[in-house]
Design a protein around this motif. Structure first.
Motif, mmCIF file in Angstrom:
data_model
loop_
_atom_site.group_PDB
_atom_site.id
_atom_site.type_symbol
_atom_site.label_atom_id
_atom_site.label_comp_id
_atom_site.label_asym_id
_atom_site.label_seq_id
_atom_site.Cartn_x
_atom_site.Cartn_y
_atom_site.Cartn_z
ATOM 1 N N LYS A 10 -13.524 -18.378 28.507
ATOM 2 C CA LYS A 10 -12.992 -18.439 29.871
ATOM 3 C C LYS A 10 -11.884 -19.469 30.008
ATOM 4 O O LYS A 10 -11.056 -19.376 30.897
ATOM 5 N N TYR A 11 -11.890 -20.463 29.104
ATOM 6 C CA TYR A 11 -10.832 -21.468 29.182
ATOM 7 C C TYR A 11 -9.568 -21.012 28.453
ATOM 8 O O TYR A 11 -8.499 -21.552 28.675
ATOM 9 N N LEU A 12 -9.721 -20.064 27.535
ATOM 10 C CA LEU A 12 -8.541 -19.602 26.799
ATOM 11 C C LEU A 12 -7.868 -18.427 27.489
ATOM 12 O O LEU A 12 -6.754 -18.058 27.141
ATOM 13 N N ASP A 13 -8.554 -17.849 28.444
ATOM 14 C CA ASP A 13 -8.022 -16.663 29.115
ATOM 15 C C ASP A 13 -6.633 -16.901 29.678
ATOM 16 O O ASP A 13 -5.729 -16.082 29.512
ATOM 17 N N PHE A 14 -6.450 -18.054 30.306
ATOM 18 C CA PHE A 14 -5.139 -18.348 30.885
ATOM 19 C C PHE A 14 -4.057 -18.318 29.811
ATOM 20 O O PHE A 14 -2.985 -17.744 29.998
ATOM 21 N N PHE A 15 -4.360 -18.929 28.654
ATOM 22 C CA PHE A 15 -3.342 -19.019 27.609
ATOM 23 C C PHE A 15 -2.996 -17.640 27.051
ATOM 24 O O PHE A 15 -1.888 -17.406 26.607
ATOM 25 N N MET A 16 -3.986 -16.733 27.050
ATOM 26 C CA MET A 16 -3.702 -15.394 26.554
ATOM 27 C C MET A 16 -2.786 -14.639 27.518
ATOM 28 O O MET A 16 -1.966 -13.838 27.113
ATOM 29 N N ARG A 17 -2.966 -14.898 28.813
ATOM 30 C CA ARG A 17 -2.162 -14.187 29.797
ATOM 31 C C ARG A 17 -0.774 -14.779 29.954
ATOM 32 O O ARG A 17 0.173 -14.056 30.229
ATOM 33 N N ALA A 18 -0.677 -16.099 29.838
ATOM 34 C CA ALA A 18 0.597 -16.765 30.119
ATOM 35 C C ALA A 18 1.654 -16.292 29.137
ATOM 36 O O ALA A 18 1.396 -16.192 27.944
ATOM 37 N N GLY A 37 -12.142 -29.786 23.612
ATOM 38 C CA GLY A 37 -13.156 -30.830 23.585
ATOM 39 C C GLY A 37 -14.520 -30.271 23.220
ATOM 40 O O GLY A 37 -14.796 -29.083 23.374
ATOM 41 N N ASN A 38 -15.364 -31.168 22.747
ATOM 42 C CA ASN A 38 -16.672 -30.770 22.242
ATOM 43 C C ASN A 38 -17.529 -30.090 23.308
ATOM 44 O O ASN A 38 -18.174 -29.079 23.062
ATOM 45 N N LYS A 39 -17.494 -30.637 24.501
ATOM 46 C CA LYS A 39 -18.343 -30.099 25.572
ATOM 47 C C LYS A 39 -17.923 -28.692 25.956
ATOM 48 O O LYS A 39 -18.757 -27.815 26.189
ATOM 49 N N ILE A 40 -16.601 -28.505 26.031
ATOM 50 C CA ILE A 40 -16.071 -27.183 26.368
ATOM 51 C C ILE A 40 -16.481 -26.196 25.281
ATOM 52 O O ILE A 40 -16.912 -25.069 25.564
ATOM 53 N N ALA A 41 -16.359 -26.647 24.021
ATOM 54 C CA ALA A 41 -16.686 -25.759 22.906
ATOM 55 C C ALA A 41 -18.140 -25.334 22.964
ATOM 56 O O ALA A 41 -18.472 -24.177 22.698
ATOM 57 N N SER A 42 -19.033 -26.268 23.302
ATOM 58 C CA SER A 42 -20.450 -25.869 23.350
ATOM 59 C C SER A 42 -20.754 -25.022 24.568
ATOM 60 O O SER A 42 -21.712 -24.268 24.574
ATOM 61 N N GLU A 43 -19.932 -25.156 25.591
ATOM 62 C CA GLU A 43 -20.198 -24.359 26.787
ATOM 63 C C GLU A 43 -19.719 -22.915 26.619
ATOM 64 O O GLU A 43 -20.311 -21.975 27.144
ATOM 65 N N GLY A 44 -18.644 -22.734 25.872
ATOM 66 C CA GLY A 44 -18.058 -21.400 25.733
ATOM 67 C C GLY A 44 -16.574 -21.494 26.010
ATOM 68 O O GLY A 44 -16.186 -21.961 27.070
ATOM 69 N N VAL A 45 -15.747 -21.044 25.049
ATOM 70 C CA VAL A 45 -14.314 -21.297 25.182
ATOM 71 C C VAL A 45 -13.542 -20.149 25.805
ATOM 72 O O VAL A 45 -12.439 -20.333 26.285
ATOM 73 N N GLY A 64 -20.574 -16.166 19.309
ATOM 74 C CA GLY A 64 -19.862 -15.659 20.482
ATOM 75 C C GLY A 64 -18.708 -16.598 20.752
ATOM 76 O O GLY A 64 -17.852 -16.786 19.906
ATOM 77 N N ASP A 65 -18.710 -17.245 21.892
ATOM 78 C CA ASP A 65 -17.638 -18.211 22.129
ATOM 79 C C ASP A 65 -18.179 -19.621 22.285
ATOM 80 O O ASP A 65 -17.485 -20.509 22.751
ATOM 81 N N GLN A 66 -19.446 -19.821 21.896
ATOM 82 C CA GLN A 66 -20.028 -21.152 22.038
ATOM 83 C C GLN A 66 -20.194 -21.802 20.677
ATOM 84 O O GLN A 66 -20.674 -21.180 19.735
ATOM 85 N N MET A 67 -19.826 -23.060 20.613
ATOM 86 C CA MET A 67 -19.958 -23.772 19.344
ATOM 87 C C MET A 67 -21.430 -24.092 19.114
ATOM 88 O O MET A 67 -22.100 -24.627 19.985
#
Lengths: 389, 368
Positions: A122-130, A112-120, A222-225
């Motif tokens: 930390k939200y993708l970390d789970f997917f990298m580990r799983a 989502g747009n808000k997540i992208a502007s906040e920085g992604v 970085g990781d922010q849109m």
């Protein structure tokens, strides 16, 4: 007698084992498994938490898709849940779904747009580990919320996630955007200087129809849109990163327009350091063909071809320049110039990488384009009365 | 007295060595977190450095034909000091056995069947190994042909399937590493997959012909090293920087393969390769531990030791480290130093002493 006892004993043991160790430890039967094909990440309304949408397919609804026009209900179910973290939210879903979500077939992650502007990151970390996440999972950024994207009922397929996947794979036909996989995105995030990009997707809805559209690409710092590239700017980026497959190039020629199809494109980036100045030399080799012309004049002459090549060079150059201007304006090295310098000048790199944010906006980029036009399609002259001179 | 059953020939030794080294391929990924894209260079350097040591091991075996490490220690260092050194070696072999069993469990729980408890894999695997070891060295040596062939098939196959993803610019800039880190990574590669072949000092006595032992030992070593190099090159060139944070880059790399929409998810093929190579490795280590203990205690056969030693090894595998982090930390910082005397000091010193004292002496047809 003793021998017979031993045989009997062995048979007994085998029978006991046969009935006790029949299956896998954590067997999942296909009919009870909620198969997730798409995941969306949004900010929860409370803004503190994260909201995850999982698109689960309903196999029984899918069966009707071939025969009858309306197979009953929708073939997917969007399950929404909130939690402090992604994993928390996904596990919270078991309050509503009948089983642990099976994400190994997840095709796409919509951010989502808000997540992208906040920085992604930390939200993708789970997917990298799983262990279930595939590196080929696609990443798209929603111009609004991801829920909206995953709710858009597609016209050609029955599952939105599948249609988004096909859509982002189809981007190479016009080269106005490119697919970005989870693997690519991880590499972007790990680079010191390269700014990540990802396709930007919008849902176009009116009363009757709703479609999804990929328009350009989102730019990250970085990781922010931080911004976005429109379609021609995106192609400008793809010229430099070497991701152009094919596409239409409309160029003005003698007050009319000629449409050229890109057949083949190659690029070479050479960084140069002279004293304190850093130059980037971008060399592009392109092959095109005439697919459409609006003028009635015959363009299949040597002279016109030479002229067209020049116009074509200009068109490509202007696309690249528009992307470059945008990138320099936002101070985002989407082209990976920093990495190119790193690869060639490892000694100077330490100093350059720490000052990259100051260097990049004013870096000099020389663009050299060698294009060619190799055919005119099935006809050479336009279909107008020919004069026999 | 000879506790060792069966004879192996030179080519079986070669494949056994290669298969043994391939078994380690999953466990050296933490090296990537030090060497990054220069891993291949570290592997190549370690290979060159290890050649003289490997030749030293085979020279030792050739000089003391038919004598294993324990007997060699007795001959060279006398029965008291020799016994102490032998005991240290046995502890080392035993530790390797346990840690490899643990590694297998970690791999299965981490990547193949994440919800199954680790003991299930370790115990079942150890049982299969115990069965194999009970049949002696010959069966292992014979199937090592198959395991190496399979491993080479998987490695080349995946490389070809990933050809479109390969980007050799991922290796640039070459040699960016600080020299200290480079030495550390070379040391890790030399100590963990490469010079572990030192344990073959317990296997080589079973050779039926010692004439070309140097050549075949070196060939096996080179084959194993080449496979590890190709794996490393494949992973870095395909994954790029993200391979450095991956706990198992080889597995992650193969997950990328997607031909059409149907030829995908073939990573289990790699898991099978890792499993069978680890099987050979653990069997060899198991056999070596048993044979060396039996030799030290002058037992008639090592078979009575199979169950007790296996049981202790399994227990140690359960309790060895409390997490993968401490395992990697200790492998990186302690294990590589712990192995120095066993791999790099004692064998060359033994060879030197043997040369100076003109050992072994002959008494009739017996070597003493």
């Amino acid at each position: 007698m003793k021998k017979r006892m031993i045989i009997l004993f062995k048979i007994l043991i085998s029978t006991v084992i046969l009935f006790n160790l029949t299956g896998c430890w954590n067997a999942n039967e296909l009919n009870t498994l909620p198969i997730v094909v798409g995941i969306g990440i949004d900010k929860a309304p409370s803004d503190e938490e994260v909201q995850v949408v999982a698109q689960i397919i309903k196999p029984q609804e899918l069966q009707g898709s071939l025969g009858s026009s309306d197979g009953g209900g929708e073939a997917y179910w969007n399950l929404t849940s909130t939690g402090e973290t992604i994993f928390d939210a996904i596990r919270e879903m078991t309050h509503e779904s009948s089983g642990r979500l099976y994400t190994a077939h997840n095709q796409i992650i919509v951010i989502g747009n808000k997540i992208a502007s906040e920085g992604v990151q930390k939200y993708l970390d789970f997917f990298m580990r799983a262990h279930e996440t595939r590196p080929n999972t696609l990443i798209v950024i929603s111009s609004n919320t991801s829920t909206e994207i995953l709710d858009t009922k597609p016209e050609l397929t029955r599952i939105p996630a599948e249609s988004i996947t096909r859509l982002s794979e189809a981007q190479e036909i016009q080269s106005h955007s490119k697919k970005v996989t989870f693997q690519d995105f991880t590499n972007y995030l790990m680079s010191k200087t390269t700014s990540p990009v990802a396709p930007l997707i919008t849902s176009l809805k009116d009363k009757e129809t709703s479609t999804l559209k990929i328009e350009g690409m989102a730019i990250f710092k970085g990781d922010q849109m931080v911004g976005q590239l429109d379609e021609s700017e995106s192609r400008g980026l793809l010229w430099v990163t070497g991701d152009i497959k094919t596409g239409a190039l409309v160029v003005p020629y003698k007050n009319e327009v000629v449409t050229l199809e890109i057949i083949n494109a190659k690029r070479k980036i050479t960084p140069k350091i002279q004293g304190d100045n850093i130059y980037i030399h971008v060399e592009i080799k392109e092959e095109g063909k005439i697919v459409e012309q609006t003028s009635k004049e015959n363009l299949a002459t040597l002279q016109d071809f030479e002229e067209l090549k020049k116009v074509q060079n200009e068109a490509i150059k202007s696309e690249i320049l528009s992307a470059l201007n945008k990138a320099q304006e936002l101070n985002t090295d989407i082209f990976g110039f920093g990495e190119e310098i790193h690869k060639k000048y490892k000694e100077e790199w330490k100093e350059i990488s720490s000052n990259w944010d100051k260097i990049f906006p004013s870096i000099e980029v020389e663009i050299e384009i060698q294009s060619s036009i190799d055919s005119t399609g099935k006809i050479s002259h336009p279909a107008v009365p020919q004069s026999l001179e | 007295m000879n506790i060792k059953e069966g004879k192996i020939n030179n080519s079986q030794l070669m494949f056994l060595v290669a298969s043994f080294m391939l078994g380690t391929s999953t466990f050296i990924h933490f090296m990537d977190t030090i060497a990054f894209h220069d891993s291949w260079l570290a592997i190549l350097t370690a290979f060159v450095i290890c050649i003289p040591f490997v030749l030293c091991y085979s020279a030792l075996a050739k000089r003391f034909q038919g004598k294993d490490l324990i007997q060699i220690n007795d001959i060279i260092y006398g029965s008291f000091l020799g016994k102490i050194i032998s005991i240290l070696y046995i502890v080392y072999f035993f530790l390797l056995l346990s840690l490899n069993l643990k590694g297998l469990g970690d791999f299965y729980v981490g990547y193949v069947m994440p919800e199954t408890p680790k003991p299930v894999f370790i115990i079942i695997f150890a049982l299969v190994c115990a069965y194999t070891v009970g049949h002696g060295l010959e069966p292992m040596a014979r199937i090592s042909h198959l395991t190496v062939t399979y491993a080479i098939f998987v490695i080349t196959g995946t490389f070809l399937l990933l050809y479109s993803e390969v980007d050799f610019t991922n290796f640039l800039p070459i040699f960016e590493l600080p020299i200290k880190d480079f030495i550390q990574s070379v040391h890790i590669v030399a100590a963990i997959p490469f010079c572990e072949v030192m344990v073959f000092l317990m296997v080589m006595p079973s050779l039926n012909n010692f004439g070309e032992v140097n050549k075949y030992m070196l060939l096996g070593f080179a084959l194993g090293a080449l496979c590890l190099l190709v794996i490393s090159v494949r992973d870095t060139s395909v994954l790029g920087t993200s391979s450095f944070i991956s706990n198992n880059a080889a597995y992650q790399t193969v997950r990328i393969i997607e031909i059409g929409e149907f030829f995908t998810r073939i990573e289990i093929v790699v898991a099978m390769g890792i499993t069978i190579c680890l099987f050979i490795k653990i069997c060899v280590l198991y056999y070596i531990t048993l044979a060396s203990i039996a030799q030290l205690l002058k037992l008639k056969s090592y078979k009575t030791l199979i169950i007790p030693i296996g049981g202790i090894a399994i227990i140690i595998a359960f309790i060895a480290y409390d997490s993968i982090v401490s395992h990697n930390y200790s492998a990186k910082n302690y294990h590589v130093f712990y192995t120095i005397p066993y791999q790099f000091i004692i064998p060359p010193v033994s060879l030197l002493i043997a040369k100076l004292r003109r050992l072994p002496k002959r008494k009739g047809r017996e070597l003493i």
